[in-house]
Each structure stands twice: as structure tokens, then as C-alpha cells.
Design an enzyme around this catalytic site. Structure first.
Site, PDB file in Angstrom:
ATOM      1  CG  HIS A  33      -1.926  -1.002   1.358  1.00 27.75           C
ATOM      2  ND1 HIS A  33      -1.894  -1.995   2.303  1.00 27.75           N
ATOM      3  CD2 HIS A  33      -3.053  -1.220   0.633  1.00 27.75           C
ATOM      4  CE1 HIS A  33      -2.950  -2.773   2.170  1.00 27.75           C
ATOM      5  NE2 HIS A  33      -3.674  -2.330   1.162  1.00 27.75           N
ATOM      6  CE  LYS A 145       0.974  -3.500 -13.933  1.00 28.57           C
ATOM      7  NZ  LYS A 145       2.087  -3.990 -14.773  1.00 28.57           N
TER       8      LYS A 145
END
Ligand code: PAF
EC number: 6.3.2.1
Length: 276
Positions: A33, A145
Site C-alpha cells: 500500500h 496490480k
């Protein structure tokens, strides 16, 4: 870092900015993150993250109630990563009335793979992302992704609704042994954590077979299924799909290997783009 708990408070704070760069999350933040936050920083004039565990994207038997909520350490990590604004609404602030108006993404993409095994998942994701976009009004948003199909589904939604938002994909962040970082890795026991690396290893074996010229993709998928099942996993899917639309590929098309499998009670997903 400014923390906004309500939509009006967020809008007031962001009024001074022209190009917010946004990273939506459900919290329990890890280095993956934070890499997205750092990637977002140079793309806008203010970096905004959100933390909201979105009930709409969990099936009734899934882990909404037990999903890890780690507020203090999340705030500290975002501050250190250089996030400017954190939008952290509670359910009442984001869904003041039942959210009966929902975004139904294209079933040709959203009913495959994750959408097949978690029916309604992408309706929940697209609905909350659309709402968060409406609150933050970003000019650019960064999605990992690792959630490959989610990234594709959001890109498609943004294109179809002509939202003026650039969607940027962030590379999957991996532990030293190759395991893709995920908030759900925290559910793994020590023994399961050691075994979990086999998911990315199996994807790598699938990619290697393709690169070595093996043509029978179904045989590669079946071998991958067998490998993980024999080790005690319960795979939902281990497939080779074309990157353009996640459908079955024809010869020569760019591929991505995608996997979802349960290890004990933890469901992990991962993927690998295959460059030949
Ligand atoms: O990827 C996630 O963490 C979530 O699906 C998202 C995009 C924050 C929507 O709740």
C-alpha cells in the site's frame, strides 16, 4: 496529515487543490500500500488515501467482521509515507442510507474468475470506488496490480463513464520469498506462511512453461492445479488468460497467469504477467 471523517469535511479540505492523487484502501496497510502512496505522490498536487472496509464487497460468509482494523499503525504508516490527506469515513458517513443505487460492471469481465467465485464482489468494489471517486474527485488514482481483475474492471468503468481520472497500476509488492503482500497474509499460521510461497512459485512454473514454448495451456493449468492440490491447497482457479480481457487466449497474445487458492481458511490471490 489531515484526517477527514465526513464527505463535506473532505471536500472542504480538498477545495484548494486541482489534482488530487488518490489511493483507496481497506486499511491494515503493508509496504505494498505504501508503495502505491509513494507512486501517487508525484502524480498530483495533494496525495489522498482512504481507509474504508467496504461491506458491499464481502459475501455473507466472508471476513467482513474479522477483517483486520489497525487504525493507529495505519495512520502512522501513511504519515511516514508522506500522505497528505486520509479520508476515513465510517459506514454512516459513506452510506448514510442503504446504497441501493449500485454500479454493475460489465459482466463479460466482472463475472469471470474472482467474480465467479465471489458473486457480486465487483459490484461492491465498483460501487464504493465510484462513491470514493465522487468524494475525492481525484485526477489520478493508483490501484495495485495484485488485484489484476479489479484494476481492469475499474479501468473499464472509468472509460465507460468518461470519468476524468487517470488509472495507474502499481506493481505487486512481494516478500523476500516471493509471496505477494496482502492484508490477508496475517491470517496465515507460521506453517501456512512458509507454504504460501508455493502460490507464486506455481505461477512462475506456469510462466516458465509458456516461455519454453509449451503450447497446451490447458495442460499447464491442470499441472498447476495438481501441484497445489497435492500440497493441501484448495485452488479456485489457476489459469492462463489474455491480458486484454482475461478470456481464453489465442496463440501469440500477451498472457497473464492468475491464481486464487485457499490455504487452510485463508484465500490468497496472485498473478504474473508473462513476457515471452
Ligand atoms: O483493493 C482494495 O483494497 C479494495 O477493493 C478497494 C479498491 C479499496 C475498494 O474497497
Amino acid at each position: 496529515m489531515h484526517i477527514a471523517r465526513t464527505i463535506p469535511e473532505l471536500r472542504e479540505h480538498l477545495a484548494a487543490f486541482r489534482r488530487p492523487a488518490f489511493v483507496p484502501t481497506m486499511g491494515n496497510l503493508h509496504d505494498g500500500h505504501l508503495a502505491l502512496v509513494k507512486q501517487a505522490q508525484p502524480l498530483g498536487d495533494v496525495t489522498v488515501a482512504s481507509i474504508f472496509v467496504n461491506r458491499l464487497q464481502f459475501l455473507p460468509h466472508e471476513d467482513f467482521d474479522t477483517y483486520p482494523r489497525t487504525w493507529d499503525s495505519d495512520c502512522e504508516k501513511l504519515r511516514t509515507a508522506g500522505c497528505d490527506v486520509l479520508f476515513a469515513p465510517d459506514e454512516k458517513a459513506l452510506y448514510p442510507e442503504p446504497q441501493t443505487c449500485k454500479v454493475h460492471p460489465d459482466p463479460a469481465l466482472a463475472d469471470l474468475l474472482e467474480g465467479h467465485f465471489r458473486p457480486g464482489f465487483f459490484i461492491g468494489v465498483c460501487t464504493v470506488v465510484m462513491k470514493l471517486f465522487s468524494c475525492v474527485q481525484p485526477r489520478v488514482a493508483v490501484f495495485g496490480k495484485k488485484d489484476y481483475q479489479q484494476l481492469m474492471t475499474i479501468r473499464h468503468m472509468v472509460r465507460q463513464f468518461a470519468l476524468p481520472i487517470e488509472i495507474v497500476g502499481g506493481e505487486t509488492f512481494r516478500a523476500a520469498d516471493g509471496l505477494a503482500l496482502s492484508s490477508r497474509n496475517g491470517y496465515l499460521s507460521e506453517a501456512e506462511r512458509a507454504e504460501a510461497v508455493q502460490l507464486s512459485k506455481t505461477l512462475q512454473a506456469m510462466a516458465a512453461a509458456v516461455r519454453e514454448g509449451e503450447r497446451d495451456l490447458a495442460a499447464i493449468e491442470a499441472r498447476a492445479m495438481q501441484t497445489l492440490t497435492a500440497r493441501g491447497w484448495q485452488p479456485d482457479y489457476l489459469v492462463l488468460r489474455r491480458r486484454a480481457d482475461l478470456l481464453a487466449p489465442s496463440a501469440g497474445e500477451p498472457l497473464v497467469a492468475l491464481a486464487a487458492a485457499r490455504l487452510g481458511s485463508t484465500r490468497l490471490i496472485d498473478n504474473l504477467e508473462i513476457d515471452v
